[in-house]
Design a protein around this motif. Structure first.
Motif, PDB file in Angstrom:
ATOM      1  N   UNK A  66       0.840  -1.201   0.000  1.00  0.00           N
ATOM      2  CA  UNK A  66       0.000   0.000   0.000  1.00  0.00           C
ATOM      3  C   UNK A  66       0.875   1.252   0.000  1.00  0.00           C
ATOM      4  N   UNK A  67       0.361   2.359  -0.556  1.00  0.00           N
ATOM      5  CA  UNK A  67       1.125   3.610  -0.519  1.00  0.00           C
ATOM      6  C   UNK A  67       1.338   4.033   0.934  1.00  0.00           C
ATOM      7  N   UNK A  68       2.397   4.821   1.169  1.00  0.00           N
ATOM      8  CA  UNK A  68       2.740   5.227   2.536  1.00  0.00           C
ATOM      9  C   UNK A  68       1.709   6.223   3.083  1.00  0.00           C
ATOM     10  N   UNK A  69       1.209   7.084   2.183  1.00  0.00           N
ATOM     11  CA  UNK A  69       0.273   8.119   2.646  1.00  0.00           C
ATOM     12  C   UNK A  69      -1.158   7.824   2.208  1.00  0.00           C
ATOM     13  N   UNK A  70      -2.078   8.565   2.803  1.00  0.00           N
ATOM     14  CA  UNK A  70      -3.479   8.448   2.417  1.00  0.00           C
ATOM     15  C   UNK A  70      -4.317   7.931   3.565  1.00  0.00           C
ATOM     16  N   UNK A  71      -5.621   8.063   3.409  1.00  0.00           N
ATOM     17  CA  UNK A  71      -6.550   7.550   4.415  1.00  0.00           C
ATOM     18  C   UNK A  71      -6.468   6.030   4.416  1.00  0.00           C
ATOM     19  N   UNK A  72      -6.695   5.387   5.576  1.00  0.00           N
ATOM     20  CA  UNK A  72      -6.538   3.929   5.664  1.00  0.00           C
ATOM     21  C   UNK A  72      -7.264   3.152   4.564  1.00  0.00           C
ATOM     22  N   UNK A  73      -8.543   3.433   4.338  1.00  0.00           N
ATOM     23  CA  UNK A  73      -9.260   2.657   3.327  1.00  0.00           C
ATOM     24  C   UNK A  73      -8.787   2.956   1.911  1.00  0.00           C
ATOM     25  N   UNK A  74      -8.266   4.167   1.684  1.00  0.00           N
ATOM     26  CA  UNK A  74      -7.698   4.482   0.362  1.00  0.00           C
ATOM     27  C   UNK A  74      -6.438   3.664   0.116  1.00  0.00           C
ATOM     28  N   UNK A  75      -5.674   3.444   1.179  1.00  0.00           N
ATOM     29  CA  UNK A  75      -4.452   2.639   1.036  1.00  0.00           C
ATOM     30  C   UNK A  75      -4.808   1.186   0.774  1.00  0.00           C
ATOM     31  N   UNK A  76      -5.842   0.685   1.459  1.00  0.00           N
ATOM     32  CA  UNK A  76      -6.311  -0.680   1.173  1.00  0.00           C
ATOM     33  C   UNK A  76      -6.801  -0.753  -0.283  1.00  0.00           C
ATOM     34  N   UNK A  77      -7.483   0.300  -0.718  1.00  0.00           N
ATOM     35  CA  UNK A  77      -7.993   0.354  -2.088  1.00  0.00           C
ATOM     36  C   UNK A  77      -6.863   0.247  -3.108  1.00  0.00           C
ATOM     37  N   UNK A  78      -5.787   0.986  -2.885  1.00  0.00           N
ATOM     38  CA  UNK A  78      -4.642   0.942  -3.812  1.00  0.00           C
ATOM     39  C   UNK A  78      -4.018  -0.449  -3.821  1.00  0.00           C
ATOM     40  N   UNK A  79      -3.917  -1.046  -2.648  1.00  0.00           N
ATOM     41  CA  UNK A  79      -3.293  -2.361  -2.530  1.00  0.00           C
ATOM     42  C   UNK A  79      -4.142  -3.432  -3.230  1.00  0.00           C
ATOM     43  N   UNK A  80      -5.450  -3.394  -3.010  1.00  0.00           N
ATOM     44  CA  UNK A  80      -6.351  -4.380  -3.620  1.00  0.00           C
ATOM     45  C   UNK A  80      -6.392  -4.206  -5.150  1.00  0.00           C
ATOM     46  N   UNK A  81      -6.384  -2.960  -5.598  1.00  0.00           N
ATOM     47  CA  UNK A  81      -6.363  -2.711  -7.048  1.00  0.00           C
ATOM     48  C   UNK A  81      -5.110  -3.347  -7.662  1.00  0.00           C
ATOM     49  N   UNK A  82      -3.964  -3.155  -7.009  1.00  0.00           N
ATOM     50  CA  UNK A  82      -2.716  -3.735  -7.509  1.00  0.00           C
ATOM     51  C   UNK A  82      -2.781  -5.262  -7.483  1.00  0.00           C
ATOM     52  N   UNK A  83      -3.425  -5.814  -6.460  1.00  0.00           N
ATOM     53  CA  UNK A  83      -3.551  -7.274  -6.361  1.00  0.00           C
ATOM     54  C   UNK A  83      -4.405  -7.829  -7.505  1.00  0.00           C
ATOM     55  N   UNK A  84      -5.547  -7.195  -7.750  1.00  0.00           N
ATOM     56  CA  UNK A  84      -6.423  -7.647  -8.844  1.00  0.00           C
ATOM     57  C   UNK A  84      -5.650  -7.604 -10.164  1.00  0.00           C
ATOM     58  N   UNK A  85      -4.954  -6.492 -10.414  1.00  0.00           N
ATOM     59  CA  UNK A  85      -4.209  -6.354 -11.667  1.00  0.00           C
ATOM     60  C   UNK A  85      -3.094  -7.392 -11.767  1.00  0.00           C
ATOM     61  N   UNK A  86      -2.464  -7.683 -10.638  1.00  0.00           N
ATOM     62  CA  UNK A  86      -1.398  -8.695 -10.646  1.00  0.00           C
ATOM     63  C   UNK A  86      -1.954 -10.061 -11.020  1.00  0.00           C
ATOM     64  N   UNK A  87      -3.069 -10.445 -10.400  1.00  0.00           N
ATOM     65  CA  UNK A  87      -3.627 -11.779 -10.673  1.00  0.00           C
ATOM     66  C   UNK A  87      -4.102 -11.877 -12.126  1.00  0.00           C
ATOM     67  N   UNK A  88      -4.682 -10.786 -12.648  1.00  0.00           N
ATOM     68  CA  UNK A  88      -5.095 -10.783 -14.059  1.00  0.00           C
ATOM     69  C   UNK A  88      -3.865 -10.970 -14.950  1.00  0.00           C
ATOM     70  N   UNK A  89      -2.780 -10.241 -14.663  1.00  0.00           N
ATOM     71  CA  UNK A  89      -1.592 -10.267 -15.523  1.00  0.00           C
ATOM     72  C   UNK A  89      -0.808 -11.574 -15.405  1.00  0.00           C
ATOM     73  N   UNK A  90      -0.947 -12.257 -14.284  1.00  0.00           N
ATOM     74  CA  UNK A  90      -0.146 -13.470 -14.039  1.00  0.00           C
ATOM     75  C   UNK A  90      -1.050 -14.671 -13.781  1.00  0.00           C
ATOM     76  N   UNK A  91      -2.137 -14.732 -14.518  1.00  0.00           N
ATOM     77  CA  UNK A  91      -3.220 -15.641 -14.176  1.00  0.00           C
ATOM     78  C   UNK A  91      -2.820 -17.113 -14.136  1.00  0.00           C
TER      79      UNK A  91
END
Lengths: 202, 202
Positions: free
Chosen positions: B78-103
């Protein structure tokens, strides 16, 4: 077994009886540890006769796992009557108790310790889907879970979460009681369905 | 690779480069399909040299999976800054994209298609735990998730749910958009934590 083996059984009855014994042995050991030799010893019959009933070790494992899956589906069937969440509560309680009672065999299936066998993996996946889909089948009026693509996804997720939580809890209960665990799992279903209604819909 | 192979690399750099190629090949195929022969062909070097770097096929697979796991952890940080749920949002978005790209490779790990290898299974489990525990490490002030035995369990469940949802969604999106999927996953975390606070505590 002494009393029943004296009775003359049909081959189908005998096979079913051997499968039940296999399921029972699987409760406390992994699938890898469930050999034809062990079953022969426990049943007091020859390996040759077992090969006659099951063909080979893989077919034997497949039949035992299918029987265990049928047992799991039957034992966790929600009661016919009661409020929707009470019926989910009864079903989840039965599921937790089943996994506790059949821990070793269940764990070996989840871990895919079946050595990557596609057919056994397929039985496992079908059972898991069935248990999730039941939420929709059992509540056709949609009183807990409206049937949308998003809720279908969330219920699959809830099923995976339920399995993970129960296995983690058995490994390390950390003071969480069985009743708390069941309450968390039951309440998670409407909570997750609520999320699909708040999140933007496609 | 042409430009880099002309440079003289240390054995460590060369090994890391080969692992990166292995991870790249794993994106679109299962671990079973990732052979030393294929890597040798793609890297344009001899099988013998690969055995020199990795010892044997299993050690090679282990090293590739560990590298892939490290990449996943890094890409979903997750990014270092931002509201807690926004950081979870960034992390989950990256996870979804990772699984799609490396399916393909990801799916083969989850399915345990690694043929029941304990060490590879262990890397997978450790990575999954790490990603869940991050919720506690990243938010030491407990602003999203108070650290209790019940929330520890629920976060493990949420991690399993996240994995299952993303894989189910890739298989059958049924009109649910990537953004809806991410929103459901992110909002599920506080919803599930809320359940532990309503359910009776041990």
């Amino acid at each position: 077994m002494t009393a029943t083996t004296r009775t003359r059984l049909t081959p189908e009855q005998r096979r079913a009886q051997l499968l039940d014994l296999g399921v029972q042995l699987l409760a406390t050991r992994s699938l890898d540890e469930l050999s034809i030799d062990l079953l022969a010893e426990e049943a007091g019959i020859s390996r040759g006769l077992l090969y006659h009933y099951f063909g080979n070790k893989h077919a034997f494992h497949e039949a035992v796992v299918q029987r265990a899956a049928d047992d799991l589906i039957a034992q966790t069937a929600p009661p016919v009557d009661g409020a929707p969440l009470e019926r989910v509560h009864a079903s989840i309680t039965a599921y937790v108790d089943y996994v506790v009672a059949n821990h070793e065999g269940y764990l070996s299936l989840v871990k895919g310790a079946a050595g990557g066998s596609e057919s056994i993996r397929a039985i496992y996946e079908r059972t898991r889907s069935d248990m999730g889909d039941r939420v929709f089948r059992e509540h056709p009026e949609g009183d807990i879970v409206p049937d949308t693509p998003a809720t279908r996804l969330v219920v699959r997720g809830w099923t995976a979460m339920t399995e993970e939580l129960v296995l983690s809890w058995i490994a390390e209960p950390n003071g969480v009681s069985r009743d708390d665990l069941v309450a968390i799992l039951v309440e998670s279903l409407p909570a997750l369905v609520g999320v699909t209604q708040v999140a933007p819909e496609a």
